[in-house]
Motif scaffolding. Structure first.
Motif, short mmCIF file in Angstrom:
data_model
loop_
_atom_site.label_atom_id
_atom_site.label_comp_id
_atom_site.label_asym_id
_atom_site.label_seq_id
_atom_site.Cartn_x
_atom_site.Cartn_y
_atom_site.Cartn_z
N MET A 1 0.94 -1.25 -0.02
CA MET A 1 -0.17 0.16 -0.08
C MET A 1 0.88 1.32 -0.06
N ARG A 2 0.69 2.16 -0.85
CA ARG A 2 1.43 3.36 -1.02
C ARG A 2 0.27 4.27 -0.60
N VAL A 3 0.58 5.12 0.26
CA VAL A 3 0.17 6.58 0.66
C VAL A 3 0.90 7.67 0.34
N THR A 4 0.33 8.60 -0.54
CA THR A 4 1.33 9.92 -0.92
C THR A 4 0.86 11.01 0.01
N ILE A 5 1.81 11.77 0.81
CA ILE A 5 1.19 12.68 1.60
C ILE A 5 2.11 13.93 1.21
N LEU A 6 1.42 14.92 0.74
CA LEU A 6 1.74 16.01 0.14
C LEU A 6 1.70 17.12 1.19
N THR A 7 2.91 17.91 1.31
CA THR A 7 2.77 18.89 2.55
C THR A 7 3.09 20.19 1.72
N THR A 8 2.05 21.24 2.00
CA THR A 8 2.43 22.57 1.27
C THR A 8 3.43 23.28 1.94
N ALA A 9 4.03 24.13 1.13
CA ALA A 9 5.15 25.03 1.47
C ALA A 9 4.83 26.08 2.65
N ALA A 10 3.61 26.62 2.35
CA ALA A 10 2.99 27.63 3.23
C ALA A 10 2.71 27.30 4.59
N SER A 11 2.54 26.07 4.65
CA SER A 11 2.22 25.59 6.19
C SER A 11 2.23 24.22 6.43
N SER A 12 2.07 23.70 7.45
CA SER A 12 2.23 22.21 7.79
C SER A 12 0.96 21.28 7.50
N ASN A 13 -0.05 22.18 6.72
CA ASN A 13 -1.18 21.33 6.17
C ASN A 13 -0.71 20.08 5.48
N GLN A 14 -1.26 18.93 5.68
CA GLN A 14 -1.00 17.67 4.79
C GLN A 14 -1.97 17.46 4.13
N THR A 15 -1.75 16.95 2.79
CA THR A 15 -2.75 16.60 1.72
C THR A 15 -2.54 15.22 1.63
N ILE A 16 -3.22 14.16 1.68
CA ILE A 16 -3.27 12.70 1.63
C ILE A 16 -3.92 12.41 0.14
N GLU A 17 -3.10 11.62 -0.49
CA GLU A 17 -3.64 11.28 -1.82
C GLU A 17 -3.73 9.72 -1.84
N LEU A 18 -4.92 9.23 -2.03
CA LEU A 18 -5.26 7.77 -1.85
C LEU A 18 -4.72 7.09 -2.92
N THR A 19 -4.13 5.90 -2.82
CA THR A 19 -3.60 4.95 -3.84
C THR A 19 -4.64 4.23 -4.73
N PRO A 20 -4.52 3.93 -5.88
CA PRO A 20 -5.57 3.37 -6.67
C PRO A 20 -5.85 1.74 -6.15
N SER A 21 -6.76 1.39 -6.12
CA SER A 21 -7.07 -0.11 -5.96
C SER A 21 -7.88 -0.72 -7.15
N TYR A 22 -7.19 -1.75 -7.55
CA TYR A 22 -7.64 -2.25 -8.75
C TYR A 22 -8.85 -3.45 -8.52
N THR A 23 -9.08 -3.64 -7.25
CA THR A 23 -9.67 -5.07 -6.88
C THR A 23 -11.25 -4.95 -7.65
N ILE A 24 -12.01 -4.08 -7.53
CA ILE A 24 -13.11 -4.01 -8.23
C ILE A 24 -13.16 -4.21 -9.73
N PRO A 25 -12.56 -3.43 -10.30
CA PRO A 25 -12.36 -3.35 -11.74
C PRO A 25 -11.84 -4.84 -12.20
N ILE A 26 -10.82 -5.55 -11.60
CA ILE A 26 -10.27 -6.73 -11.82
C ILE A 26 -11.34 -7.76 -11.73
N SER A 27 -12.01 -7.62 -10.42
CA SER A 27 -12.92 -8.88 -10.04
C SER A 27 -14.26 -8.90 -11.01
N LEU A 28 -14.53 -7.54 -11.52
CA LEU A 28 -15.73 -7.52 -12.39
C LEU A 28 -15.41 -8.28 -13.77
N GLY A 29 -14.05 -7.87 -14.13
CA GLY A 29 -13.58 -8.53 -15.17
C GLY A 29 -13.60 -10.03 -15.28
N LEU A 30 -13.03 -10.39 -14.14
CA LEU A 30 -12.81 -11.91 -13.93
C LEU A 30 -14.22 -12.45 -14.09
#
Length: 136
Positions: free
Chosen positions: A1-30
Motif C-alpha cells: 500500500m502506497r499513500v502519498t502525503i503532500l505537504t504545502t510549503a506555506a504551512s504544515s497542512n497535509q494533503t493525503i492522496e489515496l492509492t488506486p485499488s484495482y480490486t473491483i475492476p479486476i474482479s468484475l472483469g474476471l
C-alpha cells in the motif's frame, strides 16, 4: 500500500492522496468471463463496466486536504467537496468495501471504491468524524 502525503510549503497542512485499488475492476472483469457461457449480453455489460472502472482507477485521484476532498484527473482538479457542506458519509459493505457514499447539503454522491479503502476510512474519520455526521 502506497499513500502519498503532500505537504504545502506555506504551512504544515497535509494533503493525503489515496492509492488506486484495482480490486473491483479486476474482479468484475474476471466475473464476466464465466458469464460469457451463460449470458453473452450480461457478460459484455459487466466487462464494459469493468473496463470503465479500470480507466477511472488509472485516471482519477482523491486528495484529502484540511478543508475539502478534491478529485483530480492527472494533475487537473476536476471537483472540490468542502467538508463544511457535508452532512453524512458511509462506506458500504465492510467485508469488501465496494461503494463510498457521502451527502452534501444540496446533493448526494456515490463513488465506487477504486482507491485504498482503509486509507479512505482513516481520512474520513479524521476530517469528518462519525459523531459529527450522525443522523443528519
Amino acid at each position: 500500500m502506497r499513500v502519498t502525503i503532500l505537504t504545502t510549503a506555506a504551512s504544515s497542512n497535509q494533503t493525503i492522496e489515496l492509492t488506486p485499488s484495482y480490486t473491483i475492476p479486476i474482479s468484475l472483469g474476471l466475473a464476466a468471463v464465466p458469464l460469457l457461457f451463460v449470458q453473452v449480453w450480461v457478460s459484455l455489460a459487466i466487462a464494459l463496466f469493468s473496463l470503465f472502472l479500470l480507466i477511472q482507477t488509472v485516471m482519477l485521484r482523491l486528495r484529502f486536504t484540511d478543508t475539502a476532498l478534491d478529485i483530480y484527473r492527472g494533475e487537473t482538479l476536476i471537483r472540490r467537496f468542502p467538508y463544511q457542506e457535508w452532512q453524512n458519509w458511509e462506506i458500504f459493505w465492510s467485508p469488501v468495501p465496494i461503494l463510498f457514499y457521502f451527502k452534501e447539503v444540496k446533493s448526494i454522491h456515490f463513488l465506487p471504491i477504486i482507491f485504498d479503502p482503509k486509507t479512505l476510512r482513516t481520512c474520513l474519520e479524521q476530517r469528518f468524524p462519525k459523531n459529527q455526521n450522525a443522523d443528519t
